[in-house]
Write a protein that holds these residues in place. Structure first.
Motif, PDB file in Angstrom:
ATOM      1  N   GLY A  23       0.784  -1.233   0.000  1.00 23.27           N
ATOM      2  CA  GLY A  23       0.000   0.000   0.000  1.00 23.27           C
ATOM      3  C   GLY A  23       0.817   1.286   0.000  1.00 23.27           C
ATOM      4  N   TRP A  24       2.068   1.224  -0.494  1.00 25.37           N
ATOM      5  CA  TRP A  24       2.848   2.456  -0.585  1.00 25.37           C
ATOM      6  C   TRP A  24       2.139   3.433  -1.507  1.00 25.37           C
ATOM      7  CZ3 TRP A  24       8.812   1.760  -1.350  1.00 25.37           C
ATOM      8  CH2 TRP A  24       9.336   1.030  -0.271  1.00 25.37           C
ATOM      9  N   ASP A  25       2.304   4.721  -1.236  1.00 26.40           N
ATOM     10  CA  ASP A  25       1.804   5.708  -2.183  1.00 26.40           C
ATOM     11  C   ASP A  25       2.989   6.375  -2.886  1.00 26.40           C
ATOM     12  OD1 ASP A  25       2.759   7.888  -0.603  1.00 26.40           O
ATOM     13  OD2 ASP A  25       0.867   8.017   0.481  1.00 26.40           O
ATOM     14  N   TRP A  26       2.688   7.313  -3.755  1.00 25.16           N
ATOM     15  CA  TRP A  26       3.728   7.933  -4.564  1.00 25.16           C
ATOM     16  C   TRP A  26       4.793   8.611  -3.734  1.00 25.16           C
ATOM     17  CZ3 TRP A  26       4.547  13.218  -4.441  1.00 25.16           C
ATOM     18  CH2 TRP A  26       3.540  13.967  -3.820  1.00 25.16           C
ATOM     19  N   ARG A  27       4.440   9.090  -2.537  1.00 26.91           N
ATOM     20  CA  ARG A  27       5.422   9.795  -1.703  1.00 26.91           C
ATOM     21  C   ARG A  27       6.574   8.879  -1.304  1.00 26.91           C
ATOM     22  NH1 ARG A  27       2.440  11.522   3.242  1.00 26.91           N
ATOM     23  NH2 ARG A  27       1.660   9.411   2.971  1.00 26.91           N
ATOM     24  N   GLU A  28       6.250   7.635  -0.971  1.00 31.60           N
ATOM     25  CA  GLU A  28       7.312   6.697  -0.596  1.00 31.60           C
ATOM     26  C   GLU A  28       8.285   6.456  -1.746  1.00 31.60           C
ATOM     27  OE1 GLU A  28       4.378   5.816   2.642  1.00 31.60           O
ATOM     28  OE2 GLU A  28       4.087   5.928   0.500  1.00 31.60           O
ATOM     29  N   ILE A  29       7.738   6.356  -2.962  1.00 32.41           N
ATOM     30  CA  ILE A  29       8.584   6.104  -4.129  1.00 32.41           C
ATOM     31  C   ILE A  29       9.502   7.297  -4.384  1.00 32.41           C
ATOM     32  CG2 ILE A  29       8.608   5.537  -6.587  1.00 32.41           C
ATOM     33  CD1 ILE A  29       7.371   3.384  -4.668  1.00 32.41           C
ATOM     34  N   VAL A  30       8.954   8.511  -4.345  1.00 30.73           N
ATOM     35  CA  VAL A  30       9.753   9.707  -4.593  1.00 30.73           C
ATOM     36  C   VAL A  30      10.838   9.853  -3.526  1.00 30.73           C
ATOM     37  CG1 VAL A  30       9.675  12.228  -4.715  1.00 30.73           C
ATOM     38  CG2 VAL A  30       7.918  10.879  -5.868  1.00 30.73           C
ATOM     39  N   LEU A  31      10.496   9.612  -2.262  1.00 30.55           N
ATOM     40  CA  LEU A  31      11.496   9.695  -1.194  1.00 30.55           C
ATOM     41  C   LEU A  31      12.583   8.632  -1.354  1.00 30.55           C
ATOM     42  CD1 LEU A  31       9.209  10.388   1.895  1.00 30.55           C
ATOM     43  CD2 LEU A  31      10.969  11.904   0.975  1.00 30.55           C
ATOM     44  N   LEU A  32      12.183   7.418  -1.718  1.00 28.06           N
ATOM     45  CA  LEU A  32      13.161   6.345  -1.898  1.00 28.06           C
ATOM     46  C   LEU A  32      14.153   6.704  -3.000  1.00 28.06           C
ATOM     47  CD1 LEU A  32      14.228   3.469  -1.367  1.00 28.06           C
ATOM     48  CD2 LEU A  32      12.591   2.683  -3.083  1.00 28.06           C
TER      49      LEU A  32
END
Length: 197
Positions: A23-32
């Motif tokens: 359930g990750w959202d786009w914020r997790e991807i951008v931060l990663l």
């Protein structure tokens, strides 16, 4: 080559699992992917410093320049990413009913634990590879410049995807597209680097 492909897999497969199963959202991807820039920078400094026995103080100066230049670039990008994922920076004026409109409820908490686990795996692979792989035959300046094309592509991809997510309200789909594009760019870059020796 194998270590680079392992890092590509870590930064591609694990975020896909995060989006599709956790359930990750786009914020997790951008931060990663912003954190990945930090690991890339550290690995490049290690590679340049390993040239000191052959190149002398020129390698040390190049490592210092790269650290300052790349570090500033990454910090500025990190501030922008932080403002974006916190909701303090928005593209344009949100329409009424838009997910960016102020009356909307705040997004859930960011999955820092999961992000840091993926970052630790991918970052460790890059840093260990920088330490154990053969010393580059390039000069310190040539080696430094090999980092920039991939870094620029990564920054543009992250910012472009964040813009599309914010504008079209397709966070899961856009996050998956970002992950896949990031994996393709990294994989192609790894193959090109391997062919060039």
């Amino acid at each position: 080559m194998l270590s680079r492909l392992i890092a590509v897999a870590a930064y591609t497969i694990l975020p896909l699992v995060g989006v599709l199963a956790l359930g990750w959202d786009w914020r997790e991807i951008v931060l990663l992917y912003w954190l990945e820039n930090v690991a890339l920078g550290v690995a490049m400094v290690i590679r340049i410093l390993r040239l000191i026995p052959r190149e002398g103080t020129g390698a040390l100066g190049t490592a210092g320049f790269f650290s300052a230049h790349y570090g500033l670039f990454t910090v500025v990008h990190g501030v922008f990413v932080g403002l974006l994922v916190s909701g303090l920076f928005q593209f344009g004026v949100p329409e009424v009913g838009s997910p960016l409109a102020p009356e909307q409820p705040a997004a859930g908490p960011i999955a820092w634990g999961s992000i840091l686990i993926v970052f630790a795996i991918g970052g460790a692979v890059q840093i260990i590879a920088a330490i154990v792989q053969p010393v580059s035959p390039l000069t310190p300046q040539q080696l430094m410049f090999t980092a920039y094309p991939r870094i620029v592509v990564l920054h543009v991809a992250v910012l472009g995807a964040a813009f599309l997510i914010a504008e079209f309200d397709l966070p899961a789909a856009a996050a998956i597209i970002l992950i896949v594009l990031h994996g393709i760019v990294d994989g192609v870059a790894a193959l090109i680097a391997h062919r060039r020796g």
